[in-house]
Design a protein around this motif. Structure first.
Motif, mmCIF file in Angstrom:
data_model
loop_
_atom_site.group_PDB
_atom_site.id
_atom_site.type_symbol
_atom_site.label_atom_id
_atom_site.label_comp_id
_atom_site.label_asym_id
_atom_site.label_seq_id
_atom_site.Cartn_x
_atom_site.Cartn_y
_atom_site.Cartn_z
ATOM 1 N N PRO A 109 -5.139 -0.312 -4.687
ATOM 2 C CA PRO A 109 -6.213 -1.015 -3.966
ATOM 3 C C PRO A 109 -7.475 -0.138 -3.870
ATOM 4 O O PRO A 109 -7.401 1.016 -3.445
ATOM 5 C CB PRO A 109 -5.612 -1.263 -2.578
ATOM 6 N N VAL A 110 -8.591 -0.706 -4.295
ATOM 7 C CA VAL A 110 -9.865 0.019 -4.264
ATOM 8 C C VAL A 110 -10.763 -0.527 -3.159
ATOM 9 O O VAL A 110 -11.326 0.223 -2.365
ATOM 10 C CB VAL A 110 -10.578 -0.069 -5.627
ATOM 11 N N THR A 111 -10.893 -1.859 -3.123
ATOM 12 C CA THR A 111 -11.600 -2.539 -2.051
ATOM 13 C C THR A 111 -10.715 -3.687 -1.589
ATOM 14 O O THR A 111 -9.619 -3.889 -2.102
ATOM 15 C CB THR A 111 -12.956 -3.094 -2.520
ATOM 16 N N TYR A 118 0.849 -1.187 0.000
ATOM 17 C CA TYR A 118 0.000 0.000 0.000
ATOM 18 C C TYR A 118 0.891 1.245 0.000
ATOM 19 O O TYR A 118 1.801 1.362 0.824
ATOM 20 C CB TYR A 118 -0.909 0.028 1.221
ATOM 21 N N ALA A 119 0.598 2.185 -0.886
ATOM 22 C CA ALA A 119 1.378 3.422 -0.936
ATOM 23 C C ALA A 119 1.173 4.256 0.320
ATOM 24 O O ALA A 119 2.098 4.932 0.778
ATOM 25 C CB ALA A 119 0.996 4.231 -2.174
ATOM 26 N N GLU A 120 -0.044 4.201 0.882
ATOM 27 C CA GLU A 120 -0.366 4.934 2.116
ATOM 28 C C GLU A 120 -0.986 3.954 3.114
ATOM 29 O O GLU A 120 -2.204 3.924 3.315
ATOM 30 C CB GLU A 120 -1.313 6.095 1.811
ATOM 31 N N PRO A 121 -0.155 3.112 3.725
ATOM 32 C CA PRO A 121 -0.673 2.027 4.566
ATOM 33 C C PRO A 121 -1.364 2.476 5.844
ATOM 34 O O PRO A 121 -2.077 1.682 6.461
ATOM 35 C CB PRO A 121 0.588 1.206 4.893
ATOM 36 N N THR A 122 -1.191 3.740 6.244
ATOM 37 C CA THR A 122 -1.828 4.223 7.477
ATOM 38 C C THR A 122 -2.971 5.187 7.193
ATOM 39 O O THR A 122 -3.456 5.869 8.100
ATOM 40 C CB THR A 122 -0.787 4.923 8.377
ATOM 41 N N ALA A 123 -3.396 5.267 5.929
ATOM 42 C CA ALA A 123 -4.486 6.185 5.577
ATOM 43 C C ALA A 123 -5.771 5.807 6.319
ATOM 44 O O ALA A 123 -6.030 4.637 6.611
ATOM 45 C CB ALA A 123 -4.716 6.156 4.072
ATOM 46 N N ASP A 124 -6.557 6.808 6.620
ATOM 47 C CA ASP A 124 -7.843 6.594 7.291
ATOM 48 C C ASP A 124 -8.910 7.434 6.575
ATOM 49 O O ASP A 124 -8.866 8.661 6.633
ATOM 50 C CB ASP A 124 -7.748 6.998 8.761
ATOM 51 N N PRO A 125 -9.814 6.793 5.842
ATOM 52 C CA PRO A 125 -9.975 5.343 5.722
ATOM 53 C C PRO A 125 -8.880 4.721 4.856
ATOM 54 O O PRO A 125 -8.272 5.401 4.026
ATOM 55 C CB PRO A 125 -11.345 5.204 5.058
ATOM 56 N N LEU A 126 -8.651 3.419 5.066
ATOM 57 C CA LEU A 126 -7.572 2.728 4.361
ATOM 58 C C LEU A 126 -7.874 2.582 2.878
ATOM 59 O O LEU A 126 -6.966 2.685 2.043
ATOM 60 C CB LEU A 126 -7.338 1.361 4.998
ATOM 61 N N LEU A 127 -9.146 2.321 2.557
ATOM 62 C CA LEU A 127 -9.556 2.096 1.168
ATOM 63 C C LEU A 127 -10.669 3.071 0.795
ATOM 64 O O LEU A 127 -11.489 3.426 1.634
ATOM 65 C CB LEU A 127 -10.038 0.655 0.993
ATOM 66 N N PRO A 128 -10.683 3.517 -0.457
ATOM 67 C CA PRO A 128 -9.721 3.198 -1.511
ATOM 68 C C PRO A 128 -8.427 3.985 -1.347
ATOM 69 O O PRO A 128 -8.435 5.095 -0.813
ATOM 70 C CB PRO A 128 -10.451 3.610 -2.789
ATOM 71 N N GLN A 129 -7.329 3.421 -1.799
ATOM 72 C CA GLN A 129 -6.051 4.115 -1.794
ATOM 73 C C GLN A 129 -6.009 5.116 -2.948
ATOM 74 O O GLN A 129 -6.654 4.938 -3.990
ATOM 75 C CB GLN A 129 -4.906 3.118 -1.952
ATOM 76 N N ARG A 130 -5.217 6.172 -2.760
ATOM 77 C CA ARG A 130 -5.088 7.184 -3.815
ATOM 78 C C ARG A 130 -4.006 6.834 -4.828
ATOM 79 O O ARG A 130 -4.065 7.252 -5.984
ATOM 80 C CB ARG A 130 -4.764 8.543 -3.200
#
Length: 253
Positions: A224-226, A202-214
Motif C-alpha cells: 500500500p502506497v496511498t 497491511y504488513a505493518e498495520p500500526t505503523a505511524d505514519p500508516l502510509l506508505p507501507q514498507r
C-alpha cells in the motif's frame, strides 16, 4: 437389502476420504515436521520461451521461497529447522482444466472437482508431497496469464507464471501466495480495487505514519502506497506474513 449395503459402503468410503483429508490438512499446518511441496512445470502455450524457462529450472529455483517461509516461521516462534521443502518434478504434458469464467458457486465447485480429478491422474511426486503446485508458464505472446488458484481441499495449487527471466523473483511471490492458499490462508485485498485491506492486508498495520507501507503482506499481494494505490512487490524480500495469515496457516496457535 443390497441397495442399503451399497449405500453403507459408499458412506464409509466418503467418511474415510473426509477423515484422511482432515488429517492431512492438520498435519500440514502443525509445523512439527517439514512440509513437502512438489512443483510440476507445464508449458501452457507450447512457446519456446516457456520451454527454455522450464529447462533452466533446478533445485535452487525455489530456495528463496523456502528461506522466506523459514524466516517468517521463526519470527512467529516455529522451531522446525526446515519448515518447507520444495522439490522440482518432471514437466507435465497434460494441461489442467481451465478455471470457469463464471463466478457462480456451482461453477467453482464443478471446476474444483474436475481439477482434483485431473491432479489425481498425474504422476506421483517423488518424494511424496503434502502440497502439489502445478505451475503453468506462458510465453510473451500471452498478454495476460490466467489467474492463479490455491485450493485447501486436496492441497493443490494451479499457478500461472510468465516465462521471462526478469520475472523470476516476482514469480516466487505468486508461488508463495498460492502455496499459502493451499494451507488455508485467505486473500486480504479488495477483489474490485485490488487494494490491500487494513488491518489484515497491511504488513505493518500500526505503523505511524500508516502510509506508505514498507512491505507487502503476502496474502494482500501489494504494497500500500496511498489509500487508493498499491504497488506489486519485486520479490519476497519486500514481503511479510501478517498476524492474521500466520494464524490461518498455523504459525500462531
Amino acid at each position: 437389502m443390497w441397495k442399503k449395503i451399497r449405500i453403507t459402503i459408499l458412506l464409509i468410503i466418503l467418511a474415510t476420504v473426509a477423515l484422511d483429508t482432515w488429517r492431512a490438512r492438520q498435519r500440514a499446518t502443525d509445523w512439527r515436521q517439514t512440509l513437502h511441496v512438489a512443483v510440476f512445470p507445464i508449458n501452457s502455450d507450447a512457446s519456446p520461451e516457456a520451454a527454455s524457462t522450464i529447462a533452466q529450472l533446478n533445485s535452487g529455483s525455489f530456495v528463496e521461497i523456502e528461506e522466506f517461509l523459514a524466516n517468517e516461521a521463526r519470527r512467529y516462534g516455529v522451531t522446525t529447522l526446515k519448515p518447507v521443502r520444495i522439490t522440482l518434478q518432471p514437466k507435465l504434458s497434460s494441461a489442467p482444466p481451465p478455471a470457469p469464467t463464471s463466478r457462480s458457486y456451482l461453477s467453482a465447485i464443478v471446476w474444483s472437482l474436475n481439477l482434483r480429478w485431473w491432479a489425481w491422474r498425474q504422476p506421483a511426486a517423488a518424494p511424496r508431497a503434502d502440497v502439489r503446485l502445478f505451475v503453468s508458464y506462458w510465453g510473451p505472446k500471452t498478454e495476460r496469464a490466467p489467474n492463479s488458484h490455491g485450493l485447501r481441499e486436496g492441497q493443490i495449487g494451479l499457478v500461472n507464471l510468465y516465462a521471462r527471466p526478469d520475472m523470476a523473483r516476482q514469480n516466487n511471490v505468486v508461488l508463495a501466495h498460492e502455496l499459502l492458499h493451499t494451507l488455508g490462508a485467505s486473500d486480504k485485498y479488495d477483489p474490485v480495487s485490488l487494494q490491500p485491506i487494513h488491518p489484515d492486508g497491511y504488513a505493518e498495520p500500526t505503523a505511524d505514519p500508516l502510509l506508505p507501507q514498507r512491505f507487502c503482506e503476502l496474502m494482500a499481494g501489494r504494497v500500500p502506497v496511498t489509500t487508493d494505490r498499491a504497488e506489486q512487490p519485486h520479490s519476497l524480500a519486500q514481503c511479510l506474513i501478517g498476524p492474521a495469515t500466520a494464524r490461518e496457516i498455523g504459525f500462531v496457535k
